[in-house]
Design a protein around this motif. Structure first.
Motif, mmCIF file in Angstrom:
data_model
loop_
_atom_site.group_PDB
_atom_site.id
_atom_site.type_symbol
_atom_site.label_atom_id
_atom_site.label_comp_id
_atom_site.label_asym_id
_atom_site.label_seq_id
_atom_site.Cartn_x
_atom_site.Cartn_y
_atom_site.Cartn_z
ATOM 1 N N GLU A 105 -46.084 74.826 75.461
ATOM 2 C CA GLU A 105 -45.766 73.478 75.003
ATOM 3 C C GLU A 105 -46.654 72.506 75.775
ATOM 4 O O GLU A 105 -46.774 72.607 76.996
ATOM 5 N N GLU A 121 -46.982 69.524 70.971
ATOM 6 C CA GLU A 121 -46.902 70.750 70.175
ATOM 7 C C GLU A 121 -46.365 71.908 71.005
ATOM 8 O O GLU A 121 -46.649 72.018 72.200
ATOM 9 N N SER A 123 -47.133 75.599 70.854
ATOM 10 C CA SER A 123 -48.113 76.504 70.249
ATOM 11 C C SER A 123 -47.691 77.949 70.458
ATOM 12 O O SER A 123 -47.178 78.308 71.515
ATOM 13 N N GLY A 142 -48.572 76.302 65.519
ATOM 14 C CA GLY A 142 -47.777 75.448 66.381
ATOM 15 C C GLY A 142 -46.795 74.601 65.613
ATOM 16 O O GLY A 142 -46.946 74.375 64.407
ATOM 17 N N THR A 143 -45.800 74.132 66.322
ATOM 18 C CA THR A 143 -44.788 73.213 65.786
ATOM 19 C C THR A 143 -44.991 71.871 66.468
ATOM 20 O O THR A 143 -44.962 71.790 67.698
ATOM 21 N N LEU A 144 -45.210 70.834 65.663
ATOM 22 C CA LEU A 144 -45.381 69.494 66.213
ATOM 23 C C LEU A 144 -44.035 68.845 66.458
ATOM 24 O O LEU A 144 -43.090 69.028 65.691
#
Length: 145
Positions: A105, A121, A123, A142-144
């Motif tokens: 992160e 993010e 990742s 990744g998640t934003l």
């Protein structure tokens, strides 16, 4: 697959864009060793890969970014935002789930046309053999926040 050298040659006196593992670490002693020696010495863990990818974004080194992106999610090409200035990186978390999966992160700060932006993010990274058979880490997705 061949791994071309970085677009921007390294000045040994330059400090590393990622902030380094220790303040004031040179690019060559930090991310430069992974970027310039990818075929022989890939990043040893997901955090080192993420930091080197941030440095590659700062230096606009598309070849390194694409080479370290997992083939299942890799885009065909990368374009960089003209005029963007990367301001810093903060790694908030590095978690290894097993010897083939990890998460990092981070928050990356930038400025574009006088406007500050944060990219936050989580990742995901995967470790597997590259085309030459060497085990190394790849950015998966990744998640934003």
């Amino acid at each position: 697959m061949s791994y071309p050298s970085a677009k921007h040659k390294v000045n040994t006196g330059d400090s590393c864009p990622c902030g380094g593992y220790a303040a004031g670490k040179s690019f060559r002693d930090c991310c430069g060793r992974w970027i310039e020696q990818l075929a022989e010495a890939p990043a040893p863990d997901a955090q080192a890969l993420m930091r080197s990818r941030y440095s590659a974004f700062v230096r606009e080194d598309a070849s390194y970014l694409l080479a370290t992106w997992h083939p299942s999610t890799r885009p065909g090409a990368l374009e960089f935002e003209p005029g963007i200035k990367w301001l810093g990186l903060e790694v908030r978390l590095h978690r290894t789930m097993d010897d083939q999966q990890a998460e990092v992160e981070f928050v990356a700060r930038s400025r574009l046309h006088g406007r500050a932006t944060r990219l936050h993010e989580l990742s995901r990274f995967k470790r597997e053999a590259d085309p030459a058979g060497q085990m190394r880490w790849f950015y998966l997705d990744g998640t934003l926040y």
